[in-house]
Design an enzyme around this catalytic site. Structure first.
Site, PDB file in Angstrom:
ATOM      1  N   ARG A  32       0.855  -1.210  -0.063  1.00  0.00           N
ATOM      2  CA  ARG A  32       0.105  -0.324   0.007  1.00  0.00           C
ATOM      3  C   ARG A  32       0.961   1.379  -0.156  1.00  0.00           C
ATOM      4  NH1 ARG A  32      -4.409   1.377   4.258  1.00  0.00           N
ATOM      5  NH2 ARG A  32      -2.468   2.052   5.857  1.00  0.00           N
ATOM      6  N   THR A  52      -1.398   7.618  -1.230  1.00  0.00           N
ATOM      7  CA  THR A  52      -2.330   7.444  -1.912  1.00  0.00           C
ATOM      8  C   THR A  52      -3.191   6.191  -1.243  1.00  0.00           C
ATOM      9  OG1 THR A  52      -1.462   5.798  -3.320  1.00  0.00           O
ATOM     10  CG2 THR A  52      -1.207   8.195  -4.029  1.00  0.00           C
ATOM     11  N   ASP A  61       0.543  -1.359  12.649  1.00  0.00           N
ATOM     12  CA  ASP A  61       0.880  -1.882  11.105  1.00  0.00           C
ATOM     13  C   ASP A  61       1.418  -3.476  11.248  1.00  0.00           C
ATOM     14  OD1 ASP A  61       2.764  -2.820   9.048  1.00  0.00           O
ATOM     15  OD2 ASP A  61       2.653  -0.762   8.135  1.00  0.00           O
ATOM     16  N   ASP A  66       4.758  -4.580   9.993  1.00  0.00           N
ATOM     17  CA  ASP A  66       6.008  -4.090  10.908  1.00  0.00           C
ATOM     18  C   ASP A  66       5.953  -4.856  12.158  1.00  0.00           C
ATOM     19  OD1 ASP A  66       6.313  -2.299   8.782  1.00  0.00           O
ATOM     20  OD2 ASP A  66       5.901  -0.385   9.815  1.00  0.00           O
TER      21      ASP A  66
HETATM   22  C1  PRP Z   1      -1.156  -4.200   5.088  1.00  0.00           C
HETATM   23  C2  PRP Z   1      -2.118  -5.352   5.393  1.00  0.00           C
HETATM   24  C3  PRP Z   1      -2.745  -5.403   4.218  1.00  0.00           C
HETATM   25  C4  PRP Z   1      -3.024  -4.028   3.826  1.00  0.00           C
HETATM   26  C5  PRP Z   1      -4.476  -3.447   4.209  1.00  0.00           C
HETATM   27  O1  PRP Z   1      -0.232  -4.411   4.205  1.00  0.00           O
HETATM   28  O2  PRP Z   1      -1.139  -6.399   5.528  1.00  0.00           O
HETATM   29  O3  PRP Z   1      -2.335  -6.249   3.045  1.00  0.00           O
HETATM   30  O4  PRP Z   1      -2.184  -3.285   4.362  1.00  0.00           O
HETATM   31  O5  PRP Z   1      -4.499  -2.413   3.852  1.00  0.00           O
HETATM   32  P1  PRP Z   1      -5.859  -1.917   3.001  1.00  0.00           P
HETATM   33  O6  PRP Z   1      -7.151  -2.667   3.269  1.00  0.00           O
HETATM   34  O7  PRP Z   1      -5.763  -0.444   3.146  1.00  0.00           O
HETATM   35  O8  PRP Z   1      -5.194  -2.132   1.421  1.00  0.00           O
HETATM   36  P2  PRP Z   1       1.087  -3.447   3.585  1.00  0.00           P
HETATM   37  O9  PRP Z   1       0.421  -2.617   2.089  1.00  0.00           O
HETATM   38  O10 PRP Z   1       1.299  -2.401   4.820  1.00  0.00           O
HETATM   39  O11 PRP Z   1       2.316  -4.254   3.379  1.00  0.00           O
HETATM   40  P3  PRP Z   1       3.260  -5.019   4.282  1.00  0.00           P
HETATM   41  O12 PRP Z   1       2.330  -6.150   4.883  1.00  0.00           O
HETATM   42  O13 PRP Z   1       4.167  -5.679   3.460  1.00  0.00           O
HETATM   43  O14 PRP Z   1       3.600  -4.107   5.407  1.00  0.00           O
HETATM   44  N1  URA Z   2      -2.428  -2.141   7.130  1.00  0.00           N
HETATM   45  C1  URA Z   2      -2.225  -2.543   8.799  1.00  0.00           C
HETATM   46  O1  URA Z   2      -1.031  -3.260   8.889  1.00  0.00           O
HETATM   47  N2  URA Z   2      -2.531  -1.886   9.655  1.00  0.00           N
HETATM   48  C2  URA Z   2      -3.646  -1.062   9.369  1.00  0.00           C
HETATM   49  O2  URA Z   2      -4.302  -0.479  10.361  1.00  0.00           O
HETATM   50  C3  URA Z   2      -4.233  -0.822   8.244  1.00  0.00           C
HETATM   51  C4  URA Z   2      -3.379  -1.229   7.044  1.00  0.00           C
END
Ligand code: PRP
Ligand code: URA
Length: 207
Positions: free
Chosen positions: A103, A107, A199, A202
């Site tokens: 994400r 944006t 997150d 993270d």
């Molecule tokens: C996080 C999570 C989802 C997404 C959800 O991933 O694991 O995939 O955000 O958000 P959304 O519903 O608004 O799309 P992220 O893109 O942060 O990647 P990561 O797991 O690699 O940190």
């Molecule tokens: N992705 C995450 O990991 N946490 C949130 O709260 C939203 C998106």
């Protein structure tokens, strides 16, 4: 909400509370997310189709069942990885596909950076795995990829969902069953779920 199953099992809720706690470090976060994933999978697969088979025990012949379809697990990278191992322990014969999505912070658009999936998903039972459903952009992007490959039987195992995300996913895919442990209040201005757990990627990996 139609096609949303909130799993209110005490063990799930107990573990979710530990994951929400900001004092829970990566090592414990990984362990607890893994435990909770197994509990959630148990509920999410309750409606897997089975076919009758006969089986011979050491003593007699009797009837039993086997799963009707092969299973493909699809964790969304990165956070979905935290739920994969314990789910695989429950369905060790499953195949595993991967979808990498990130994400973009400003944006909130999800970009695909990796996919490895069987070419034809129509004959499989597919379980899409992502602990966080926030804006729903990532889940819709993942479902678009699965739909291109002909997926028919699919469910999503999630941990924390925002109402906005559920609405968005079901606008595009109204028949997708979502299994979650909590529908939280809303998204904040940065697209994070409130109260959420922060997150997930993270917290899982410490980066
Ligand atoms: C996080 C999570 C989802 C997404 C959800 O991933 O694991 O995939 O955000 O958000 P959304 O519903 O608004 O799309 P992220 O893109 O942060 O990647 P990561 O797991 O690699 O940190
Ligand atoms: N992705 C995450 O990991 N946490 C949130 O709260 C939203 C998106």
């Amino acid at each position: 909400m139609k096609n949303v199953n909130v799993i209110k099992h005490p063990l799930v809720l107990h573990n979710l509370t530990r994951l929400r706690d900001k004092r829970t470090g990566s090592q414990e976060f990984r362990r607890v997310l893994s435990e909770i994933a197994a509990l959630m999978l148990y509920e999410a697969t309750r409606s897997f189709a089975v076919v009758p088979v006969s089986v011979t025990t050491p003593l007699a012949r009797t009837s039993g069942v086997r799963l009707k379809r092969e299973v493909v697990l699809v964790p969304v990278l990165r956070a979905g990885l935290g739920m994969l191992d314990s789910i695989l322990q429950l369905i060790p014969h499953a195949r595993v596909g991967f979808i990498g999505l990130k994400r973009e912070e400003s944006t909130l658009q999800a970009t695909t950076y990796h996919k490895s999936l069987p070419p034809d998903l129509s004959r499989f039972e597919v379980v899409l795995i992502d602990p966080m459903l926030a804006t729903g952009g990532s889940a819709v992007a993942a479902m678009d990829l699965l739909a291109e490959l002909g997926v028919r039987q699919v469910r999503m195992v999630n941990l924390v969902a925002a109402p906005e995300g559920i609405r968005r996913v079901h606008t595009h895919y109204p028949d997708l069953p979502i299994f979650t442990a909590a529908i939280d209040r809303k998204l904040n201005e940065k697209g994070y779920i409130l109260p959420g757990l922060g997150d997930a990627g993270d917290r899982l990996f410490g980066v």
